[in-house]
Design a protein around this motif. Structure first.
Motif, PDB file in Angstrom:
ATOM      1  N   ASP A 107       0.851  -1.181   0.000  1.00 34.33           N
ATOM      2  CA  ASP A 107       0.000   0.000   0.000  1.00 34.33           C
ATOM      3  C   ASP A 107       0.890   1.235   0.000  1.00 34.33           C
ATOM      4  O   ASP A 107       1.697   1.436   0.908  1.00 34.33           O
ATOM      5  CB  ASP A 107      -0.908   0.017   1.238  1.00 34.33           C
ATOM      6  CG  ASP A 107      -1.949  -1.094   1.187  1.00 34.33           C
ATOM      7  OD1 ASP A 107      -2.390  -1.424   0.068  1.00 34.33           O
ATOM      8  OD2 ASP A 107      -2.317  -1.623   2.250  1.00 34.33           O
ATOM      9  N   ALA A 108       0.729   2.072  -1.001  1.00 28.96           N
ATOM     10  CA  ALA A 108       1.563   3.259  -1.139  1.00 28.96           C
ATOM     11  C   ALA A 108       1.215   4.297  -0.076  1.00 28.96           C
ATOM     12  O   ALA A 108       0.058   4.442   0.315  1.00 28.96           O
ATOM     13  CB  ALA A 108       1.386   3.858  -2.523  1.00 28.96           C
ATOM     14  N   ILE A 109       2.225   5.023   0.379  1.00 29.98           N
ATOM     15  CA  ILE A 109       2.024   6.115   1.336  1.00 29.98           C
ATOM     16  C   ILE A 109       1.134   7.180   0.704  1.00 29.98           C
ATOM     17  O   ILE A 109       0.303   7.796   1.371  1.00 29.98           O
ATOM     18  CB  ILE A 109       3.383   6.716   1.759  1.00 29.98           C
ATOM     19  CG1 ILE A 109       4.220   5.659   2.474  1.00 29.98           C
ATOM     20  CG2 ILE A 109       3.205   7.935   2.633  1.00 29.98           C
ATOM     21  CD1 ILE A 109       5.667   6.054   2.665  1.00 29.98           C
ATOM     22  N   GLY A 110       1.267   7.381  -0.602  1.00 29.41           N
ATOM     23  CA  GLY A 110       0.488   8.384  -1.317  1.00 29.41           C
ATOM     24  C   GLY A 110      -0.997   8.125  -1.324  1.00 29.41           C
ATOM     25  O   GLY A 110      -1.799   9.040  -1.517  1.00 29.41           O
ATOM     26  N   LEU A 111      -1.423   6.877  -1.090  1.00 32.20           N
ATOM     27  CA  LEU A 111      -2.855   6.580  -1.035  1.00 32.20           C
ATOM     28  C   LEU A 111      -3.502   7.235   0.182  1.00 32.20           C
ATOM     29  O   LEU A 111      -4.661   7.636   0.134  1.00 32.20           O
ATOM     30  CB  LEU A 111      -3.091   5.068  -1.010  1.00 32.20           C
ATOM     31  CG  LEU A 111      -2.663   4.299  -2.264  1.00 32.20           C
ATOM     32  CD1 LEU A 111      -2.917   2.810  -2.084  1.00 32.20           C
ATOM     33  CD2 LEU A 111      -3.383   4.814  -3.488  1.00 32.20           C
ATOM     34  N   LYS A 112      -2.750   7.354   1.265  1.00 31.26           N
ATOM     35  CA  LYS A 112      -3.265   8.007   2.471  1.00 31.26           C
ATOM     36  C   LYS A 112      -3.285   9.519   2.303  1.00 31.26           C
ATOM     37  O   LYS A 112      -3.988  10.216   3.009  1.00 31.26           O
ATOM     38  CB  LYS A 112      -2.422   7.615   3.680  1.00 31.26           C
ATOM     39  CG  LYS A 112      -2.495   6.137   3.985  1.00 31.26           C
ATOM     40  CD  LYS A 112      -1.543   5.739   5.067  1.00 31.26           C
ATOM     41  CE  LYS A 112      -1.558   4.224   5.196  1.00 31.26           C
ATOM     42  NZ  LYS A 112      -0.321   3.712   5.729  1.00 31.26           N
TER      43      LYS A 112
END
Length: 178
Positions: A107-112
């Motif tokens: 899960d990418a940090i950018g999704l948050k």
């Protein structure tokens, strides 16, 4: 195993008749092999390709079994129905080009941070022998934030496999959601 029939006539009239009866037109070829003009039941072909576990899958034509890889296909521009497919025989030891799907892991940090994973190159072109080719190219996106991108040069090297896309080609990126 997918069962196929060898076509006797390759003319326009017979091709239209076969498509009307629910068949998919296919050409099967390989290095040093004679081309085979074949037809498959369209629904069986789609079911086989969707449920395959490896890049290569087995077909049987006129009692002859072989492993093949989908190289290209043609679909109707309006309906999206398959019209034609090119299948290449996967011969062991023969180095050739394949198109591998890209899969993301983590899960990418950018999704948050209200971002989206945008895969700009869903299939990568590689050159290798079939026994060395993996089922997909796995890209770890866990440490990526909005604005980050992965290029072909950033991917993990696969032994005995060469990426033939340019090093500067973007495979995926984390973009800002609108």
């Amino acid at each position: 195993m997918l069962e196929g029939i060898v076509r006797e006539s390759i003319g326009k009239k017979s091709t239209k008749a076969l498509r009307r009866d629910g068949y998919l037109i296919a050409n099967i070829y390989g290095k040093g092999l004679e081309n085979i003009h074949a037809v498959f039941k369209e629904n069986e072909y789609i079911r086989t390709v969707r449920n395959k576990e490896n890049l290569a899958f087995p077909v049987s034509i006129a009692g002859k079994e072989m492993n093949v890889v989908v190289q290209a296909y043609e679909a109707h521009p309006v309906t999206g129905k398959l019209l034609h497919v090119d299948l290449m025989v996967a011969q062991t030891g023969v180095v050739t080009h394949y198109h591998l799907p890209v899969q993301t892991v983590g899960d990418a940090i950018g999704l948050k941070n209200k971002g989206l994973v945008h895969i700009s190159k869903p299939r990568l072109r590689v050159k290798a022998a079939i026994e060395n080719v993996p089922n997909s190219v796995i890209v770890d996106v866990a440490k990526m934030d909005v604005g980050d991108a992965k290029m072909v040069r950033d991917l993990d090297k696969i032994p005995n496999v060469t990426f033939t896309d340019a090093d500067r080609v973007s495979v995926l990126s984390i973009i800002k959601a609108k």
